[in-house]
Structures are given as structure tokens and as C-alpha cells.
Design a protein around this motif. Structure first.
Motif, PDB file in Angstrom:
ATOM      1  N   ASP A   1       0.707  -1.176  -0.028  1.00  0.00           N
ATOM      2  CA  ASP A   1      -0.156   0.037   0.074  1.00  0.00           C
ATOM      3  C   ASP A   1       0.673   1.419   0.220  1.00  0.00           C
ATOM      4  O   ASP A   1       0.513   2.350  -0.736  1.00  0.00           O
ATOM      5  N   LEU A   2       2.041   1.310   0.802  1.00  0.00           N
ATOM      6  CA  LEU A   2       2.716   2.265   1.004  1.00  0.00           C
ATOM      7  C   LEU A   2       3.616   2.485  -0.655  1.00  0.00           C
ATOM      8  O   LEU A   2       3.548   3.780  -0.991  1.00  0.00           O
ATOM      9  N   LYS A   3       3.876   1.509  -1.254  1.00  0.00           N
ATOM     10  CA  LYS A   3       4.456   1.721  -2.500  1.00  0.00           C
ATOM     11  C   LYS A   3       3.491   1.996  -3.544  1.00  0.00           C
ATOM     12  O   LYS A   3       3.897   2.885  -4.205  1.00  0.00           O
ATOM     13  N   SER A   4       2.367   1.698  -3.342  1.00  0.00           N
ATOM     14  CA  SER A   4       1.442   2.038  -4.374  1.00  0.00           C
ATOM     15  C   SER A   4       0.961   3.783  -4.126  1.00  0.00           C
ATOM     16  O   SER A   4       0.899   4.509  -5.099  1.00  0.00           O
ATOM     17  N   GLY A   5       0.901   4.056  -3.001  1.00  0.00           N
ATOM     18  CA  GLY A   5       0.839   5.599  -2.750  1.00  0.00           C
ATOM     19  C   GLY A   5       1.999   6.141  -3.221  1.00  0.00           C
ATOM     20  O   GLY A   5       1.743   7.618  -3.622  1.00  0.00           O
ATOM     21  N   THR A   6       3.126   5.752  -2.952  1.00  0.00           N
ATOM     22  CA  THR A   6       4.577   6.416  -3.309  1.00  0.00           C
ATOM     23  C   THR A   6       4.302   6.436  -4.541  1.00  0.00           C
ATOM     24  O   THR A   6       4.777   7.968  -5.241  1.00  0.00           O
ATOM     25  N   ASP A   7       4.134   5.624  -5.470  1.00  0.00           N
ATOM     26  CA  ASP A   7       4.043   5.496  -7.043  1.00  0.00           C
ATOM     27  C   ASP A   7       3.125   6.719  -7.503  1.00  0.00           C
ATOM     28  O   ASP A   7       3.397   7.633  -8.454  1.00  0.00           O
ATOM     29  N   MET A   8       1.832   6.665  -6.890  1.00  0.00           N
ATOM     30  CA  MET A   8       0.824   7.776  -7.317  1.00  0.00           C
ATOM     31  C   MET A   8       1.306   8.776  -7.093  1.00  0.00           C
ATOM     32  O   MET A   8       1.314   9.891  -8.031  1.00  0.00           O
ATOM     33  N   ILE A   9       1.833   9.290  -5.978  1.00  0.00           N
ATOM     34  CA  ILE A   9       2.419  10.689  -5.780  1.00  0.00           C
ATOM     35  C   ILE A   9       3.613  11.128  -6.655  1.00  0.00           C
ATOM     36  O   ILE A   9       3.725  12.261  -7.196  1.00  0.00           O
ATOM     37  N   ARG A  10       4.251  10.072  -6.782  1.00  0.00           N
ATOM     38  CA  ARG A  10       5.858  10.471  -7.579  1.00  0.00           C
ATOM     39  C   ARG A  10       5.396  10.452  -9.312  1.00  0.00           C
ATOM     40  O   ARG A  10       5.811  11.415  -9.739  1.00  0.00           O
ATOM     41  N   TYR A  11       4.519   9.857  -9.439  1.00  0.00           N
ATOM     42  CA  TYR A  11       4.176   9.527 -11.257  1.00  0.00           C
ATOM     43  C   TYR A  11       2.893  10.088 -11.467  1.00  0.00           C
ATOM     44  O   TYR A  11       2.847  10.308 -12.786  1.00  0.00           O
ATOM     45  N   GLU A  12       2.051  10.232 -10.757  1.00  0.00           N
ATOM     46  CA  GLU A  12       0.638  10.771 -11.265  1.00  0.00           C
ATOM     47  C   GLU A  12       0.320  12.164 -10.815  1.00  0.00           C
ATOM     48  O   GLU A  12      -0.569  12.571 -11.593  1.00  0.00           O
ATOM     49  N   ILE A  13       0.893  12.885  -9.969  1.00  0.00           N
ATOM     50  CA  ILE A  13       0.541  14.130  -9.559  1.00  0.00           C
ATOM     51  C   ILE A  13       1.343  15.075 -10.111  1.00  0.00           C
ATOM     52  O   ILE A  13       2.560  14.902 -10.101  1.00  0.00           O
TER      53      ILE A  13
END
Length: 108
Positions: free
Chosen positions: A56-68
Motif C-alpha cells: 500500500d505504501l509503495k502504491s501511494g508512493t508511485d501515485m504521488i511520484r508519477y501521477e500528480i
């Protein structure tokens, strides 16, 4: 309650780094994301496995890093400038930055 898992600590640290980079100009957003994530981790430490928390942390990290993508308003032209960095480009997704008129023309 403290979480004593090295894997979770590393994943949380990576999350915080992504938050710091993405929201560099917004200290309040950084603080809120870190605090709420830490609170949620503590709340679910007994309900989820270590692997699930790390995922879950990795998923959130990827979203913040690559999607925003952050943007800032140019007061002279009243246009926004998108701040795209290498992380956004490295994922291989095409960024489609169309204006409102262009978007309406594309809809079937």
C-alpha cells in the motif's frame, strides 16, 4: 503504537521523499500527508500483514511520484504552468495537456 518493521520504515521513508519532491512548495500538504499516512499505518498494523502495508505504501508512493503534477499560476498571463519532472516522463505515459476547447472537440 510504534511500528517496528524495517521494511515498513523504508517504504514510509520512500513515501515521504516522494511527498517532499512532489509538494516542494506546499509544506502544509507535506505535513498532512505524512501525518495521516503514519496515523493510518498505526491504525492498521494489526489488521494487515507487513507485505500488504508495504504494498500500500509503495502504491501511494508511485501515485504521488508519477501521477500528480503540480502547476503554478502566472499572474501576468493568468495561465497555469505545469511542473513536469523526469519521474513523470520516465513512466512512459503520454501527458495530454489540452485546453478546454480542445477537449470539447475530441469528445464524440
Amino acid at each position: 503504537m510504534a511500528i517496528r518493521s524495517r521494511r515498513i520504515a523504508c517504504a514510509y521513508r520512500d513515501f515521504c521523499r516522494a511527498v517532499q519532491t512532489t509538494f516542494a512548495a506546499d509544506r502544509f500538504a507535506q505535513q498532512q500527508l505524512r501525518l495521516e499516512t503514519a496515523r493510518t499505518l498505526r491504525k492498521h498494523v494489526y489488521q494487515m500483514s507487513e507485505d500488504a502495508l508495504v504494498a500500500d505504501l509503495k502504491s501511494g508512493t508511485d501515485m504521488i511520484r508519477y501521477e500528480i503534477i503540480q502547476a503554478s499560476l502566472n499572474p501576468e498571463t493568468q495561465n497555469y504552468r505545469a511542473h513536469i519532472n523526469q519521474d513523470h516522463i520516465s513512466k512512459g505515459r503520454v501527458l495530454d495537456l489540452l485546453g478546454p476547447d480542445e477537449m470539447l472537440k475530441q469528445k464524440p
